[in-house]
Scaffold this active site. Structure first.
Site, PDB file in Angstrom:
ATOM      1  N   SER A 123      -9.475  71.183  34.947  1.00  0.00           N
ATOM      2  CA  SER A 123      -7.945  70.818  35.453  1.00  0.00           C
ATOM      3  C   SER A 123      -7.648  69.963  35.871  1.00  0.00           C
ATOM      4  O   SER A 123      -7.508  68.705  35.208  1.00  0.00           O
ATOM      5  CB  SER A 123      -8.086  72.025  36.153  1.00  0.00           C
TER       6      SER A 123
ATOM      7  N   ARG B 133      -2.904  79.640  48.682  1.00  0.00           N
ATOM      8  CA  ARG B 133      -4.290  80.232  47.890  1.00  0.00           C
ATOM      9  C   ARG B 133      -3.867  81.275  46.565  1.00  0.00           C
ATOM     10  O   ARG B 133      -4.358  81.351  46.049  1.00  0.00           O
ATOM     11  CB  ARG B 133      -5.066  79.858  48.560  1.00  0.00           C
TER      12      ARG B 133
ATOM     13  N   ASP C 259      -7.293  80.914  29.180  1.00  0.00           N
ATOM     14  CA  ASP C 259      -6.654  80.632  30.511  1.00  0.00           C
ATOM     15  C   ASP C 259      -4.777  79.971  29.709  1.00  0.00           C
ATOM     16  O   ASP C 259      -4.508  79.228  28.927  1.00  0.00           O
ATOM     17  CB  ASP C 259      -7.330  79.106  30.323  1.00  0.00           C
TER      18      ASP C 259
ATOM     19  N   HIS D 243      -8.726  80.367  33.874  1.00  0.00           N
ATOM     20  CA  HIS D 243      -8.661  78.929  33.904  1.00  0.00           C
ATOM     21  C   HIS D 243     -10.087  78.252  34.510  1.00  0.00           C
ATOM     22  O   HIS D 243     -10.842  78.039  33.644  1.00  0.00           O
ATOM     23  CB  HIS D 243      -6.749  78.470  34.879  1.00  0.00           C
ATOM     24  N   ASP D 244     -10.535  79.006  35.805  1.00  0.00           N
ATOM     25  CA  ASP D 244     -11.986  78.837  36.442  1.00  0.00           C
ATOM     26  C   ASP D 244     -12.704  79.096  35.465  1.00  0.00           C
ATOM     27  O   ASP D 244     -13.480  78.808  36.364  1.00  0.00           O
ATOM     28  CB  ASP D 244     -11.906  79.808  37.431  1.00  0.00           C
TER      29      ASP D 244
HETATM   30  C1  LIG Z   1     -13.449  71.676  39.393  1.00  0.00           C
HETATM   31  C2  LIG Z   1     -13.498  71.856  41.530  1.00  0.00           C
HETATM   32  O1  LIG Z   1     -13.021  71.378  42.262  1.00  0.00           O
HETATM   33  S1  LIG Z   1     -13.183  73.496  41.583  1.00  0.00           S
HETATM   34  C3  LIG Z   1     -13.999  73.145  43.622  1.00  0.00           C
HETATM   35  C4  LIG Z   1     -12.687  74.222  43.725  1.00  0.00           C
HETATM   36  N1  LIG Z   1     -13.817  75.706  44.043  1.00  0.00           N
HETATM   37  C5  LIG Z   1     -12.971  76.830  43.583  1.00  0.00           C
HETATM   38  O2  LIG Z   1     -11.690  76.659  43.416  1.00  0.00           O
HETATM   39  C6  LIG Z   1     -13.775  77.206  44.932  1.00  0.00           C
HETATM   40  C7  LIG Z   1     -13.361  78.808  44.647  1.00  0.00           C
HETATM   41  N2  LIG Z   1     -12.631  80.088  43.806  1.00  0.00           N
HETATM   42  C8  LIG Z   1     -13.691  80.821  43.247  1.00  0.00           C
HETATM   43  O3  LIG Z   1     -14.485  80.972  44.208  1.00  0.00           O
HETATM   44  C9  LIG Z   1     -13.213  81.851  42.797  1.00  0.00           C
HETATM   45  O4  LIG Z   1     -12.832  82.916  42.647  1.00  0.00           O
HETATM   46  C10 LIG Z   1     -13.743  81.331  41.507  1.00  0.00           C
HETATM   47  C11 LIG Z   1     -13.107  82.202  40.103  1.00  0.00           C
HETATM   48  C12 LIG Z   1     -14.504  80.203  40.708  1.00  0.00           C
HETATM   49  C13 LIG Z   1     -15.031  82.008  41.628  1.00  0.00           C
HETATM   50  O5  LIG Z   1     -16.059  83.257  40.940  1.00  0.00           O
HETATM   51  P1  LIG Z   1     -16.663  84.120  40.949  1.00  0.00           P
HETATM   52  O6  LIG Z   1     -17.802  83.701  41.445  1.00  0.00           O
HETATM   53  O7  LIG Z   1     -16.609  85.330  39.767  1.00  0.00           O
HETATM   54  O8  LIG Z   1     -16.219  85.356  42.445  1.00  0.00           O
HETATM   55  P2  LIG Z   1     -15.222  85.517  42.710  1.00  0.00           P
HETATM   56  O9  LIG Z   1     -13.434  85.716  42.366  1.00  0.00           O
HETATM   57  O10 LIG Z   1     -15.245  87.140  43.171  1.00  0.00           O
HETATM   58  O11 LIG Z   1     -14.576  85.783  44.544  1.00  0.00           O
HETATM   59  C14 LIG Z   1     -16.255  85.664  45.266  1.00  0.00           C
HETATM   60  C15 LIG Z   1     -15.637  86.251  46.769  1.00  0.00           C
HETATM   61  O12 LIG Z   1     -14.689  86.926  46.794  1.00  0.00           O
HETATM   62  C16 LIG Z   1     -15.330  87.617  48.076  1.00  0.00           C
HETATM   63  N3  LIG Z   1     -14.315  89.498  47.401  1.00  0.00           N
HETATM   64  C17 LIG Z   1     -14.568  89.962  46.259  1.00  0.00           C
HETATM   65  N4  LIG Z   1     -14.288  91.259  46.463  1.00  0.00           N
HETATM   66  C18 LIG Z   1     -13.805  91.316  47.435  1.00  0.00           C
HETATM   67  C19 LIG Z   1     -13.035  92.291  47.932  1.00  0.00           C
HETATM   68  N5  LIG Z   1     -12.788  92.895  47.138  1.00  0.00           N
HETATM   69  N6  LIG Z   1     -12.318  91.889  49.486  1.00  0.00           N
HETATM   70  C20 LIG Z   1     -12.769  90.786  49.561  1.00  0.00           C
HETATM   71  N7  LIG Z   1     -13.181  89.877  49.262  1.00  0.00           N
HETATM   72  C21 LIG Z   1     -13.900  90.041  47.957  1.00  0.00           C
HETATM   73  C22 LIG Z   1     -16.832  87.910  47.436  1.00  0.00           C
HETATM   74  O13 LIG Z   1     -17.228  88.204  48.274  1.00  0.00           O
HETATM   75  C23 LIG Z   1     -17.131  86.292  47.821  1.00  0.00           C
HETATM   76  O14 LIG Z   1     -16.708  85.893  48.629  1.00  0.00           O
HETATM   77  P3  LIG Z   1     -17.683  84.293  49.601  1.00  0.00           P
HETATM   78  O15 LIG Z   1     -16.554  83.881  47.884  1.00  0.00           O
HETATM   79  O16 LIG Z   1     -16.344  84.116  50.756  1.00  0.00           O
HETATM   80  O17 LIG Z   1     -19.280  84.686  48.949  1.00  0.00           O
HETATM   81  N1  LIG Z   2     -10.085  76.617  41.331  1.00  0.00           N
HETATM   82  C1  LIG Z   2     -10.177  75.161  40.953  1.00  0.00           C
HETATM   83  C2  LIG Z   2      -9.964  74.745  39.879  1.00  0.00           C
HETATM   84  C3  LIG Z   2      -7.773  74.782  40.228  1.00  0.00           C
HETATM   85  O1  LIG Z   2      -7.448  74.108  38.966  1.00  0.00           O
HETATM   86  C4  LIG Z   2      -9.642  74.642  42.518  1.00  0.00           C
HETATM   87  O2  LIG Z   2      -9.232  74.976  43.490  1.00  0.00           O
HETATM   88  O3  LIG Z   2      -9.548  73.359  42.624  1.00  0.00           O
END
Ligand SMILES: CC(=O)SCCNC(=O)CCNC(=O)[C@H](O)C(C)(C)COP(=O)(O)OP(=O)(O)OC[C@H]1O[C@@H](n2cnc3c(N)ncnc32)[C@H](O)[C@@H]1OP(=O)(O)O
Ligand SMILES: N[C@@H](CCO)C(=O)O
Length: 388
Positions: free
Chosen positions: A162, A232, A327, A360-361
């Site tokens: 990204s 977000r 994506d 994308h993620d």
């Molecule tokens: C390259 C970089 O630098 S990236 C660094 C930035 N980091 C991120 O963007 C990470 C944050 N993003 C995520 O976690 C994104 O959701 C993803 C797509 C990467 C992760 O995907 P998955 O592992 O499939 O997790 P998912 O999208 O299901 O989310 C899980 C979270 O949602 C919560 N959740 C799931 N269903 C529900 C619901 N119905 N209601 C409320 N919360 C829920 C889970 O409890 C979990 O919470 P937590 O993360 O606080 O433990």
């Molecule tokens: N979910 C990742 C990738 C977005 O491009 C982030 O928040 O940085």
């Protein structure tokens, strides 16, 4: 919507590993940012010949905590699935570096860090919205200063997804002699109109929050939690796919079927609210504005007279370009543009579109094809590198 917990004093609440550059950095906007601070983490060991260093560039809201518990959220590092002992980016073999981007909120110079004047004297207040606009190229220049400080003449590889991929492309264009190989993942050589449009919704949500106070929320002891959470939530939808959302939640209701207009009726609503409220606990709104703008202004072709091929002319860098089939934010077509330009420059390039329905993620998730591609490319590149 749930009320978000107040954010910790971002950046300053945690002691980050930081390098300070008293001479500062002259930004693309003309401002001399002085001193420059770059917060970073390393994993693995630099070998004697200093030839095993890999720089990982994080995405929009990532940070330097790639492969260890995050000091603010307590969650695992954002790419532990990819980076670590025996992982595709194997820290038994490689010395991995990741720096918080310029403009970020985890210890590098950015809106939450202390403002300085032209002579570098601290002003006793955060920069806030007075932080100068930065570009992806500025971020890369700051990283290059860190890499030099660490005594690494040439990186074995630069890898990122990204916005991290934008930095990878910029590294190859700006410092072709200091990079042996490059893996840009789920990225583009310029930010599309649609992506700029999505960012603008997020920025407007932040501006509309009464707790934003024109960006001086630090003065008022508030944070624009609602605006940042909505930003977000909107962005998060773009990181997923229709299939992923259907699989996770479909039309499932949290409560029994009833005809009300309450919040939180559908599981997907609750999920998005969770994503929004947890985000504001780890990210600064002014950093979000600064970094989304840096992404929006990224246009590597424009930096080279309108020709992307020119950015890579006679490049010695070996590229592995990776995209994901589902994506829609950085679609495969954008990666093909990069590959076409590299081909026009007769560069050494391989390209893989990974079939995935995670959107994308997907680059952050368990995608065996991604792991195979990255580890295979690094193995091949290491053989080339050792042959000289
Ligand atoms: C390259 C970089 O630098 S990236 C660094 C930035 N980091 C991120 O963007 C990470 C944050 N993003 C995520 O976690 C994104 O959701 C993803 C797509 C990467 C992760 O995907 P998955 O592992 O499939 O997790 P998912 O999208 O299901 O989310 C899980 C979270 O949602 C919560 N959740 C799931 N269903 C529900 C619901 N119905 N209601 C409320 N919360 C829920 C889970 O409890 C979990 O919470 P937590 O993360 O606080 O433990
Ligand atoms: N979910 C990742 C990738 C977005 O491009 C982030 O928040 O940085």
């Amino acid at each position: 919507m749930q009320r978000a917990a107040p954010a910790p004093a971002l950046g300053d609440a945690v002691a980050h590993q930081t390098e300070t550059f008293a001479e500062g950095l002259r930004l693309d906007c003309g401002t001399l940012l002085r001193p420059l601070k770059v917060a970073y983490r390393t994993y693995g060991r630099l070998n004697e010949s200093r030839s095993n260093a890999i720089l990982i560039c994080h995405a929009l809201t990532g940070d330097q905590y790639v492969a260890e518990r995050h000091p603010v959220t307590g969650k695992p590092g954002w790419w532990e699935i990819m980076v670590g002992p025996g992982r595709p980016i194997d820290t038994n073999r490689f010395f991995v570096i990741c720096a918080n981007v310029l403009g970020g909120c985890m210890g590098s110079s950015g809106p939450p860090s202390e403002m300085t004047d032209a002579e570098g004297r601290p002003q006793g207040r955060p920069w806030g919205t007075a932080f100068p606009p930065v570009t992806i190229r500025d971020m890369v220049r700051a990283q290059a200063m860190l890499i030099e400080r660490l005594g690494i003449p040439k990186l074995f590889s630069v890898i990122g997804g990204s916005m991290g991929g934008m930095q990878v492309l910029e590294w190859a264009a700006l410092f072709p002699g200091r990079v042996f190989s490059a893996i840009p993942i789920a990225t583009a050589a310029w930010h599309s109109a649609q992506n700029i449009a999505f960012h603008e919704i997020g920025r407007q949500a932040i501006h509309a929050d009464p707790n934003f106070h024109g960006g001086e929320y630090w003065r008022h002891g508030t944070i624009p939690a609602r605006g940042l959470a909505v930003a977000r939530m909107t962005a998060h939808i773009t990181y997923l796919s229709e299939q992923a959302l259907a699989r996770k939640f479909g039309r499932r209701l949290r409560t029994g079927p009833m005809l009300t207009f309450d919040n939180d009726l559908f599981e997907v609503e609750s999920y998005l609210q969770h994503q929004g409220s947890t985000f504001v606990q780890r990210f600064d709104a002014n950093s979000y504005l600064t970094i989304t703008r840096a992404m929006d202004f990224f246009d590597l072709a424009a930096e080279h007279g309108g020709s992307l091929g020119e950015a890579f002319r006679a490049t010695p860098v070996r590229f592995c370009v990776i995209s994901f089939s589902s994506d829609w934010l950085f679609p495969t077509a954008m990666s093909r543009e990069i590959v076409r330009a590299l081909n026009a420059a007769a560069a050494n390039v391989s390209f893989v579109e990974i079939t995935s329905d995670k959107g994308h993620d997907a680059f952050l998730l368990d995608e065996p094809d991604l792991f195979r591609t990255v580890s295979g490319f690094l193995k091949g590149a290491a053989e080339r590198w050792s042959r000289g």
